[in-house]
Design a protein around this motif. Structure first.
Motif, short mmCIF file in Angstrom:
data_model
loop_
_atom_site.label_atom_id
_atom_site.label_comp_id
_atom_site.label_asym_id
_atom_site.label_seq_id
_atom_site.Cartn_x
_atom_site.Cartn_y
_atom_site.Cartn_z
N GLN A 67 -1.18 7.07 -8.03
CA GLN A 67 -0.56 7.49 -6.77
C GLN A 67 -1.61 7.78 -5.71
OE1 GLN A 67 2.00 10.84 -7.59
NE2 GLN A 67 3.41 9.63 -8.84
N GLU A 70 -3.11 4.47 -4.51
CA GLU A 70 -2.15 3.74 -3.66
C GLU A 70 -2.07 4.37 -2.27
OE1 GLU A 70 1.44 3.77 -5.94
OE2 GLU A 70 0.83 2.05 -7.18
N LEU A 71 -2.15 5.69 -2.23
CA LEU A 71 -2.12 6.41 -0.95
C LEU A 71 -3.37 6.10 -0.13
CD1 LEU A 71 0.06 8.22 0.16
CD2 LEU A 71 -1.17 10.20 -0.71
N GLU A 73 -5.18 3.36 -0.32
CA GLU A 73 -5.03 1.98 0.15
C GLU A 73 -4.12 1.93 1.37
OE1 GLU A 73 -3.78 -0.52 -3.12
OE2 GLU A 73 -5.83 -1.25 -3.31
N LYS A 74 -3.01 2.65 1.27
CA LYS A 74 -2.03 2.66 2.37
C LYS A 74 -2.68 3.15 3.67
CE LYS A 74 2.66 4.25 3.37
NZ LYS A 74 3.76 5.13 2.95
N TYR A 77 -5.75 0.59 4.76
CA TYR A 77 -5.32 -0.74 5.19
C TYR A 77 -4.23 -0.65 6.27
CZ TYR A 77 -8.10 -2.74 1.44
OH TYR A 77 -9.15 -3.10 0.63
N SER A 78 -4.05 0.54 6.82
CA SER A 78 -3.07 0.69 7.91
C SER A 78 -3.67 0.23 9.23
CB SER A 78 -2.65 2.16 8.02
OG SER A 78 -3.71 2.93 8.56
N LYS A 85 -7.73 7.29 10.50
CA LYS A 85 -7.66 7.05 9.05
C LYS A 85 -8.38 8.16 8.29
CE LYS A 85 -7.47 1.99 9.16
NZ LYS A 85 -8.14 0.74 8.77
#
Length: 198
Positions: A67, A70-71, A73-74, A77-78, A85
């Protein structure tokens, strides 16, 4: 409600309780009976769903790490500007540390004991892209010029050290949980001012 849904609810309850016991309360040696009591379920259900306390611990830890990755990366890559960021990542890290103050300590312990965290290749790819963004920011003059890896180390150190060393620092400095949480909430602005020139 179907039996399958009930099974999933019970399994989720056990996992959430284990997260609370292990990573919020820091009771890494908690028994299956203690976890069952905290969850309000029969101990045999833990063995039914997870086979053993160690398997439950492993699964809960892997899910927490996944988790977190993934957070990351989110965020990275935003479409957010680089500075936002970094700010968003700090928000997430400090929110997570308040919820689970012992998670990062456990991660460090596991790596020191030779446990390889999954998603290693994905992390390498993310870091390469992160270094490129750092280099671009240096060219813009928003951050001091240095090796991108050094900027990453500064960022990670300023953010992670007070989290991973919390029990020792909090005890040594004589802070209550609330006082230390306040210190952490104040760090975001200090870190941003340290990392960015403007």
């Amino acid at each position: 409600m179907s039996a399958k849904a009930t099974d999933q609810d019970t399994e989720k309850l056990i996992k959430e309780t284990a997260m609370q016991v292990f990573f919020a309360e820091g009771r890494f040696n908690a028994t299956t009976q203690e976890i069952a009591d905290a969850a309000g379920v029969n101990r045999t259900l833990i063995n039914y769903y997870f086979r053993s306390r160690d398997k439950l611990f492993e699964q809960v830890f892997e899910e927490a790490h996944k988790q977190e990755h993934e957070l990351m990366e989110k965020i990275f890559y935003s479409d957010l500007p680089f500075k936002q960021k970094i700010a968003r990542h700090l928000d997430v890290a400090f929110e997570q540390s308040q919820k689970y103050p012992y998670l990062e300590i456990y991660m460090v312990t596991q790596v020191n004991q030779g446990c390889n965290l999954k998603d290693h290749e994905n992390m390498e790819e993310l870091l390469k892209d992160f270094y490129k963004e750092i280099a671009a920011e240096m060219e813009k003059g928003t951050i001091e010029k240095m090796k991108p890896e050094q900027f990453a180390l500064n960022f990670i150190s300023l953010m992670s050290f007070p989290i991973s060393m919390r029990p020792l620092l909090q005890d040594t400095m004589g802070f209550s949980n609330e006082e230390y949480d306040t210190l952490l909430s104040e760090r975001k602005e200090i870190i941003m001012k340290t990392l960015f020139k403007q």
